[in-house]
Design a protein around this motif. Structure first.
Motif, PDB file in Angstrom:
ATOM      1  N   THR A   1      19.874  76.642  64.892  1.00  0.00           N
ATOM      2  CA  THR A   1      19.523  75.255  64.598  1.00  0.00           C
ATOM      3  C   THR A   1      18.219  75.221  63.820  1.00  0.00           C
ATOM      4  O   THR A   1      17.243  75.878  64.194  1.00  0.00           O
ATOM      5  CB  THR A   1      19.369  74.462  65.905  1.00  0.00           C
ATOM      6  OG1 THR A   1      20.596  74.559  66.629  1.00  0.00           O
ATOM      7  CG2 THR A   1      19.039  73.015  65.644  1.00  0.00           C
TER       8      THR A   1
ATOM      9  N   THR B   1      14.253  70.194  69.009  1.00  0.00           N
ATOM     10  CA  THR B   1      14.065  70.038  67.578  1.00  0.00           C
ATOM     11  C   THR B   1      14.393  68.597  67.224  1.00  0.00           C
ATOM     12  O   THR B   1      15.070  67.908  67.976  1.00  0.00           O
ATOM     13  CB  THR B   1      14.935  71.011  66.752  1.00  0.00           C
ATOM     14  OG1 THR B   1      14.545  70.943  65.389  1.00  0.00           O
ATOM     15  CG2 THR B   1      16.404  70.726  66.895  1.00  0.00           C
ATOM     16  N   GLY B   2      13.906  68.139  66.106  1.00  0.00           N
ATOM     17  CA  GLY B   2      14.130  66.766  65.691  1.00  0.00           C
ATOM     18  C   GLY B   2      13.000  65.859  66.144  1.00  0.00           C
ATOM     19  O   GLY B   2      12.049  66.300  66.786  1.00  0.00           O
ATOM     20  N   GLU B   3      13.122  64.579  65.796  1.00  0.00           N
ATOM     21  CA  GLU B   3      12.080  63.610  66.132  1.00  0.00           C
ATOM     22  C   GLU B   3      12.697  62.349  66.703  1.00  0.00           C
ATOM     23  O   GLU B   3      13.821  61.986  66.365  1.00  0.00           O
ATOM     24  CB  GLU B   3      11.264  63.271  64.891  1.00  0.00           C
ATOM     25  CG  GLU B   3      10.480  64.452  64.351  1.00  0.00           C
ATOM     26  CD  GLU B   3       9.648  64.075  63.148  1.00  0.00           C
ATOM     27  OE1 GLU B   3       9.381  62.883  62.952  1.00  0.00           O
ATOM     28  OE2 GLU B   3       9.260  64.989  62.414  1.00  0.00           O
ATOM     29  N   ARG B   4      11.970  61.688  67.555  1.00  0.00           N
ATOM     30  CA  ARG B   4      12.326  60.412  68.168  1.00  0.00           C
ATOM     31  C   ARG B   4      13.752  60.426  68.708  1.00  0.00           C
ATOM     32  O   ARG B   4      14.094  61.226  69.546  1.00  0.00           O
ATOM     33  CB  ARG B   4      12.070  59.277  67.192  1.00  0.00           C
ATOM     34  CG  ARG B   4      10.604  59.119  66.841  1.00  0.00           C
ATOM     35  CD  ARG B   4      10.369  57.894  65.962  1.00  0.00           C
ATOM     36  NE  ARG B   4       8.964  57.786  65.622  1.00  0.00           N
ATOM     37  CZ  ARG B   4       8.424  58.333  64.548  1.00  0.00           C
ATOM     38  NH1 ARG B   4       9.146  59.015  63.714  1.00  0.00           N
ATOM     39  NH2 ARG B   4       7.127  58.181  64.324  1.00  0.00           N
ATOM     40  N   ASN B   5      14.618  59.542  68.206  1.00  0.00           N
ATOM     41  CA  ASN B   5      15.988  59.442  68.711  1.00  0.00           C
ATOM     42  C   ASN B   5      16.912  60.526  68.162  1.00  0.00           C
ATOM     43  O   ASN B   5      18.065  60.612  68.552  1.00  0.00           O
ATOM     44  CB  ASN B   5      16.572  58.058  68.389  1.00  0.00           C
ATOM     45  CG  ASN B   5      15.888  56.971  69.173  1.00  0.00           C
ATOM     46  OD1 ASN B   5      15.323  57.224  70.230  1.00  0.00           O
ATOM     47  ND2 ASN B   5      15.929  55.754  68.648  1.00  0.00           N
ATOM     48  N   ASP B   6      16.416  61.313  67.242  1.00  0.00           N
ATOM     49  CA  ASP B   6      17.209  62.376  66.635  1.00  0.00           C
ATOM     50  C   ASP B   6      16.780  63.738  67.197  1.00  0.00           C
ATOM     51  O   ASP B   6      16.634  64.701  66.476  1.00  0.00           O
ATOM     52  CB  ASP B   6      17.045  62.347  65.109  1.00  0.00           C
ATOM     53  CG  ASP B   6      18.041  63.265  64.416  1.00  0.00           C
ATOM     54  OD1 ASP B   6      19.116  63.501  64.990  1.00  0.00           O
ATOM     55  OD2 ASP B   6      17.719  63.740  63.317  1.00  0.00           O
ATOM     56  N   THR B   7      16.556  63.789  68.502  1.00  0.00           N
ATOM     57  CA  THR B   7      16.095  65.011  69.160  1.00  0.00           C
ATOM     58  C   THR B   7      17.283  65.793  69.701  1.00  0.00           C
ATOM     59  O   THR B   7      18.217  65.216  70.250  1.00  0.00           O
ATOM     60  CB  THR B   7      15.126  64.677  70.312  1.00  0.00           C
ATOM     61  OG1 THR B   7      13.997  64.005  69.764  1.00  0.00           O
ATOM     62  CG2 THR B   7      14.674  65.918  71.038  1.00  0.00           C
ATOM     63  N   GLN B   8      17.231  67.109  69.545  1.00  0.00           N
ATOM     64  CA  GLN B   8      18.291  67.975  70.051  1.00  0.00           C
ATOM     65  C   GLN B   8      17.690  69.001  71.009  1.00  0.00           C
ATOM     66  O   GLN B   8      16.685  69.640  70.693  1.00  0.00           O
ATOM     67  CB  GLN B   8      18.975  68.686  68.891  1.00  0.00           C
ATOM     68  CG  GLN B   8      20.134  69.549  69.314  1.00  0.00           C
ATOM     69  CD  GLN B   8      20.815  70.211  68.131  1.00  0.00           C
ATOM     70  OE1 GLN B   8      20.462  69.993  66.973  1.00  0.00           O
ATOM     71  NE2 GLN B   8      21.801  71.029  68.414  1.00  0.00           N
TER      72      GLN B   8
END
Length: 174
Positions: free
Chosen positions: A52, A74-81
């Protein structure tokens, strides 16, 4: 039946390393250090390319059933994985005796971009300290008391050997 898990139960072969962990294999006697090192770098590049995308970061999560958990995201705010979940099974925040946060930090610091940068730098070292047509290092020289001049160092030089050892190269019974 023996309740202890044996290597052959996992790998199917008693005396060979597990194919899921290529970095645990020991080099074979007579194996070419240049080819082996190039293959080791390629294995890491491939793994990083399939992982990823980063950047990766750590986060402390608390769950009522499990206590504090070190996570790698990884990712930020609501796009976190979620990439990794390392439970501490402790209700104490940052319980260092469990080592979960140090492990999470280590995972996050080895995100794909970091690994690919390291592999690229190591490939540059392969070019600098690789084998010339005469079986010598491209770069390294040493002073010869008999020739009274600098002469090329035989391949593999100490720099190349150190690079290979960083990937798990062992001399074995050479």
């Amino acid at each position: 039946m023996d309740p202890q898990l044996r290597r052959e139960d996992h790998t199917g072969v008693e005396r060979e390393p597990c194919h899921h962990y290529p970095h645990h294999r020991v080099t074979a006697e007579g194996e070419d250090i240049l080819a082996w090192t190039e293959n080791a770098i390629s294995e890491r590049e491939t793994a990083a390319q399939h992982a990823t995308k980063g950047p990766w970061r750590t986060h402390d999560t608390w769950l009522p059933q499990g206590g504090h958990t070190a996570t790698v995201l990884t990712g930020e705010r609501n796009d976190t994985q979620l990439l990794a979940w390392l439970p501490t099974m402790s209700n104490e925040s940052w319980d260092e005796t469990r080592n979960a946060w140090r492990n999470a930090d280590h995972i996050a610091l080895n995100d794909p971009e970091s690994v690919l940068r390291r592999c690229a730098a190591d490939r540059e070292q392969l070019e600098l300290h690789g084998r010339s047509g005469d079986g010598e290092c491209h770069t390294c020289v040493e002073w010869s008391e008999t020739a009274y001049e600098h002469v090329p160092v035989p391949f593999p030089c100490d720099s190349f050997r150190a690079l290979a050892e960083g990937y798990g190269w062992t001399e074995g019974k050479r």
